[in-house]
Scaffold this motif. Structure first.
Motif, PDB file in Angstrom:
ATOM      1  N   GLY A   1       0.859  -1.189   0.000  1.00 24.09           N
ATOM      2  CA  GLY A   1       0.000   0.000   0.000  1.00 24.09           C
ATOM      3  C   GLY A   1       0.890   1.231   0.000  1.00 24.09           C
TER       4      GLY A   1
ATOM      5  N   GLN B   1       0.603   5.134   0.746  1.00 21.33           N
ATOM      6  CA  GLN B   1      -0.305   6.151   1.294  1.00 21.33           C
ATOM      7  C   GLN B   1       0.366   7.516   1.251  1.00 21.33           C
TER       8      GLN B   1
ATOM      9  N   GLU C   1      -4.588   6.649  -1.298  1.00 20.88           N
ATOM     10  CA  GLU C   1      -3.826   5.412  -1.156  1.00 20.88           C
ATOM     11  C   GLU C   1      -4.110   4.485  -2.329  1.00 20.88           C
ATOM     12  N   THR C   2      -3.069   3.798  -2.770  1.00 18.15           N
ATOM     13  CA  THR C   2      -3.264   2.761  -3.777  1.00 18.15           C
ATOM     14  C   THR C   2      -2.355   1.575  -3.447  1.00 18.15           C
ATOM     15  N   VAL C   3      -2.575   0.478  -4.169  1.00 18.32           N
ATOM     16  CA  VAL C   3      -1.824  -0.743  -3.878  1.00 18.32           C
ATOM     17  C   VAL C   3      -1.204  -1.261  -5.184  1.00 18.32           C
TER      18      VAL C   3
ATOM     19  N   SER D   1      -6.618  -1.113  -2.415  1.00 20.72           N
ATOM     20  CA  SER D   1      -7.028  -0.001  -1.541  1.00 20.72           C
ATOM     21  C   SER D   1      -8.520   0.266  -1.704  1.00 20.72           C
TER      22      SER D   1
END
Ligand code: SF4
Ligand code: SF4
Ligand code: SF4
Ligand code: FES
Length: 957
Positions: free
Chosen positions: A862, A864, A869-871, A927
């Motif tokens: 992840g 942030q 936030e993204t994964v 996310s």
């Protein structure tokens, strides 16, 4: 009318040699004069005598292996190879004698005895030099038979998505190996084995896809047989005609021959006479054109009341009428400035011109901006302030005269590959290299190339680093005072000199900020100032910062201080990302500027346009893209006409962009696919690809090249026709019969385009602006005797740290970039076999940072930031330094711009993509944003799939 060219280029056998000294020889009884150093083969070919050849071709140095090009030279024993023999004064050469004929037949017999005789079913039938040579030497039989040892059953390598390698057809001429080395600079190929066993081998005897091959196509282009062959030719057959056009991907602007069979492209081959690429290409332009006929293209106009509704296909008249009525309604209700438009750096100059004209004349507002806002707007501002013109100073050819190169914030091997190949060629010849980049890019260390300095600057500290380099040059008396005194404003120079000389700008003082050891900065500065012709090439790693414009000015200061402007081999060279970034800026896409970078408040310029366009224009600058978003959320901006741009994926802070679009009442998208932005649209106008329209692109060298229509627009209308129709429906007449008429209008109203026309471009191949009475055929190198602004102006470049600094909560710096096989938001390349090289964006993280967080290769992580936030999957690598993480942004689901913030350049609002403070942690699922995106994406795809067609039946399948 299509402008067609011959399919097969003339091949003079060996490369051109430049020399002032002419040598006269006699070939087959004719006296011929050529530059000293020219091969006998080329001298003959220049005079219409084509000596048979197989291993020679004029794009690479001669090798002399096939022995087909033998000649007789009076006074010389034996039969020298004409490709490796340079002319000498008074030489008397014979190219056709009975003995030569016999020798050549013998050579051909040997080749043919180990070659499948399947010419009639071979994909290269009609385009094979071996076949041609068999005919030329009059081969009638093969004495050796076919029973002996041969390679006819060798396994084919079909691993590359675009070309095959069939060793049974290889004549071991080495052309592919030399092309990979000399033209491309990758060194992926060798000849393995000896004598009869020798064979072309990729990497360590690997399949092409497993080797270092980057699929540029140079070897395929060089191969004289069907050994290396395009899969498209195998599938579709040979072309019946070819049309010269320009690549629609990056800002190198390579010239291509679209090889056609009727209206079907069978192959794109790099145009030998293309002045930007000189016959070379990369995997995108050469092979990744399949998106143009991809099944997901939308070819019918569609409308809907709200983004929760399914789309309805309508006629062009209805779609245009609806869009126009909506814009009128919004302007009536919310005011003139409640609407605006965005032009595209992927569309032609003519299309861009029309969109800004529509906004200014038909909407009668200056709310027009371009995607260049988010990439090179600081280049425009920084170079205009210092040098007087918002453009790069050189040709790409100029790099062959450079002695020291700075490549800053750019990764040309990935983003400008054909230029990278030229640069590498010059580096292999001995030019020195300084790379300024937080990442270990390919240029830092690649076959036969090693940067003299890699200044691994901490993201966000470019200005500090350049000030420190200038400090060294100033305090160690390395300034080119003759140049500065003659060419630059004295007062501004003195102020700059005082400024950079201050101890706080020394490399030692800046070391803590930049993270670069002071000695390295000192060494690099000394090298640049004293190493001969110094050139600077830079990219988005310079511009996409809160001090992007300041960094561009610092680059211009450095070039002026060292006298590196105004001749071959030097200069300031922004590497433009998209194909027409330069053009979209030139065409007046910014809200404060009319075409040719003239301020909208300038009464004289504005009145010229008012007279020509028969309209009263607004004199105040309009909204920039980020201001449009803010105004939408405030409820004052309600309608957008967006051509060829995917702002939801490409602009920072995706959530903010999506919310802004959702707040608008009419979003009109003109594009070829239902991109991320179109999912928020109310009107979809199906656009055309570069193969379906006429126009021009302007590349990073200010080179204007033709884009030529090779097939009819899939939707029935080219983009320029759509804009005209919308303008007419809005009540402002726009009537052109052909894009050449739009260029005529551009030329009439833009001083730097004086005299430019489609005819001139066709005649010259391409032309570099400025064109004017003094330079009717253009200006390859700018600022030769004086700067465009008169005297060059040094600017004070005080380093102001970005607010976006690493903290305890967000301890890492996140930065973004591109990869070779994908292009920008990926809308085109994701729909081609290029996904074989890059099918997802990953997060590069240094092993130390990974270990601290318990992250292993391939783990989901992840990312942030304070924006979102993204994964992504982790790629643990030393390409990035500790403290820095990096990703690409080619896939919408990656959400790279969910993380980036709306910080921006102080002067131009160019987003600070390159510095975002983040935390990275190991996670097990996507996310919250990605979950939401997937759901929204599913809904929108369903609304598209279930669209109502014109006969009112939902589309299925
Ligand atoms: S495609 Fe390009 S990189 Fe690959 S082997 Fe051929 S020349 Fe080399
Ligand atoms: S693959 Fe083609 S270019 Fe390479 S050695 Fe064989 S025949 Fe020559
Ligand atoms: S270098 Fe750029 S312009 Fe040239 S082929 Fe590749 S993508 Fe196209
Ligand atoms: S062409 Fe000269 S030796 Fe092959």
């Amino acid at each position: 009318m299509l402008e067609t060219v011959v399919k097969r280029d003339i091949d003079l056998g060996t490369p051109e040699v430049t020399s002032d000294k002419l040598i006269t020889v006699t070939i087959d009884g004719y006296d011929i004069s050529v530059p000293e150093g020219t091969s006998v083969m080329r001298a003959a070919a220049l005079n219409g005598v084509n000596i048979p050849k197989l291993c020679a071709t004029d794009s690479i140095e001669a090798f002399g292996s096939c022995r087909l090009c033998l000649v007789e030279i009076e006074g010389r024993r034996g039969y020298p190879a004409s490709c490796t023999t340079p002319v000498e004064e008074g030489m008397v050469i014979r190219t056709e004698t009975p003995k030569l004929h016999q020798l050549r037949r013998g050579v051909m017999e040997l080749y043919i005895s180990d070659h499948p005789l399947d010419c009639l079913t071979c994909p290269s039938n009609g385009d094979c030099e071996l076949q041609d040579m068999a005919g030329v030497v009059g081969l009638r039989n093969v004495r050796y038979g076919y029973e002996g040892a041969n390679h006819l059953k060798d396994q084919k390598d079909e691993s590359n998505p675009y070309f095959t390698y069939d060793p049974s057809k290889c004549i071991v001429c080495n052309r592919c190996v030399r092309a990979c080395e000399e033209t491309q600079g990758t060194f992926a190929l060798t000849i393995s084995g000896k004598g009869f066993a020798s064979r072309v081998s990729a990497g360590q005897d690997q399949a092409f896809m497993d080797s270092e091959c980057v699929s540029c196509g140079a070897c395929v282009q060089a191969c004289p047989t069907a050994t290396l062959e395009d899969k498209s030719i195998i599938e579709l057959g040979q072309a019946d005609h070819a049309v010269i056009t320009t690549c629609a991907y990056c800002g190198v602007g390579c010239g291509f021959k679209a090889e056609m069979k009727g209206e079907t492209v069978v192959r794109m081959t790099p145009w030998k006479d293309g002045k930007a690429n000189r016959g070379h290409s990369c995997v995108k332009g050469r092979f990744a054109w399949g998106y143009t006929t991809h099944k997901e293209r939308i070819t019918k106009p569609m409308i809907r009341k709200s983004i929760a509704d399914p789309w309805t296909e309508v006629s062009w008249d209805e779609a245009i009428g609806y869009a126009a009525s909506e814009f009128k309604r919004l302007q009536d209700k919310y005011g003139r400035d409640s609407v605006g438009g965005i032009t595209s750096s992927r569309c032609t100059n003519e299309e861009t011109w029309l969109v800004q004209k529509l906004v200014r004349a038909a909407f009668n507002t200056n709310n027009v901006d371009t995607c260049a806002r988010v990439c090179h707007s600081p280049t425009g501002y920084g170079l205009k302030s210092t040098l007087g013109e918002s453009a790069g100073t050189q040709t790409f050819d100029s790099v062959m005269f450079t002695d020291v190169v700075i490549v800053m914030g750019a990764n040309p091997s990935a983003a400008h590959p054909v230029f990278a190949s030229r640069l590498k060629k010059r580096l292999r010849q001995g030019a020195r290299l300084i790379v300024i980049d937080p990442r270990q890019t390919e240029l830092v260390s690649s076959p036969h190339i090693r940067a003299d300095y890699h200044l691994q600057v901490r993201p966000g500290t470019n200005v500090a680093l350049l000030s420190a380099m200038s400090h060294v040059i100033a305090t160690e008396n390395l300034i080119n005072l003759d140049f500065v005194r003659a060419r630059c404003e004295g007062k501004a120079f003195q102020e700059w000199l005082d400024f950079v000389s201050q101890p706080e700008n020394s490399p030692e003082a800046m070391e803590a900020e930049t993270g670069v050891p002071a000695e390295q900065i000192r060494g690099a500065a000394r090298l640049f100032a004293t190493g001969g012709n110094g050139s600077i090439y830079y990219g988005l790693g310079v511009t996409e910062h809160s001090q992007g414009s300041t960094t561009v000015m610092a680059i211009a200061n450095l070039a002026m201080a060292t006298g590196n402007i105004g001749r071959e081999g030097v200069g300031v060279n922004p590497l433009r990302g998209q194909n027409n970034v330069q053009g979209s800026c030139d065409m007046g896409s910014f809200p404060h500027e009319l075409p040719g970078y003239r301020h909208i408040s300038d009464d004289v310029t504005r009145h010229d346009f008012e007279k020509a366009w028969n309209v009263t224009l607004q004199s105040e600058p309009g909204l920039r893209i980020p201001n449009m978003f803010d105004a939408a959320l405030e409820g004052t901006f309600k309608g957008l006409y967006c051509q060829g741009e995917d702002i939801v994926q490409s602009d920072p802070n995706t959530q903010h962009v999506a919310a802004s679009l959702s707040a608008m009442e009419c979003v009109v998208i003109q594009d070829i696919f239902l991109n991320e932005t179109a999912k928020y649209a109310h009107v979809f106008l199906p656009g055309s690809t570069f193969l379906e329209k006429d126009g021009t692109f302007t590349n990073a060298e200010r080179r204007i090249s033709r884009v030529r229509k090779v097939m009819e627009p899939a939707s029935g209308m080219a983009d320029w026709e759509i804009t005209c129709a919308l303008s007419n429906a809005l009540g402002y007449p726009m009537n052109y019969n052909h894009p050449s008429e739009i260029m005529d209008e551009i030329a009439a109203l833009t001083p730097t385009f004086t005299g430019v026309s489609f005819d001139l471009i066709t005649q010259m191949g391409s032309v570099q602006w400025p064109c004017n009475d003094a330079a009717p055929e253009g200006t390859p190198i700018m600022h030769i005797d004086e700067f465009v602004r008169g005297k060059g102006k040094f600017m004070i470049t005080k380093y102001i740290p970005t607010d976006e600094r690493s903290t305890r909560k967000f301890p890492l710096l996140f930065t973004t970039g591109r990869i070779l096989s994908q292009y920008n938001v990926g809308a085109q390349t994701r729909r081609t076999p290029n996904v074989a090289w890059h099918s997802e964006d990953v997060l590069e993280i240094h092993p130390v940072d990974a270990e601290d967080r318990g992250i292993s290769q391939g783990d989901w992580v992840g990312i942030q930031s304070r924006a979102g936030e993204t994964v992504l999957r982790a790629d643990v690598t030393t390409r990035v330094q500790p403290g820095v993480v990096y990703t690409t942004f080619h896939f919408p689901e990656s959400g790279a711009n969910v993380v980036t913030t709306d910080n921006s350049d102080w002067a131009t609002n160019c987003p600070e993509y390159k510095v975002t403070a983040v935390q990275v942690t190991r996670v097990t699922q996507p996310s919250a944003w990605q979950h939401k995106w997937s759901e929204f994406n599913r809904e929108q795809r369903a609304l598209l799939k279930n669209r109502v067609t014109m006969d009112e039946t939902p589309v299925t399948g």
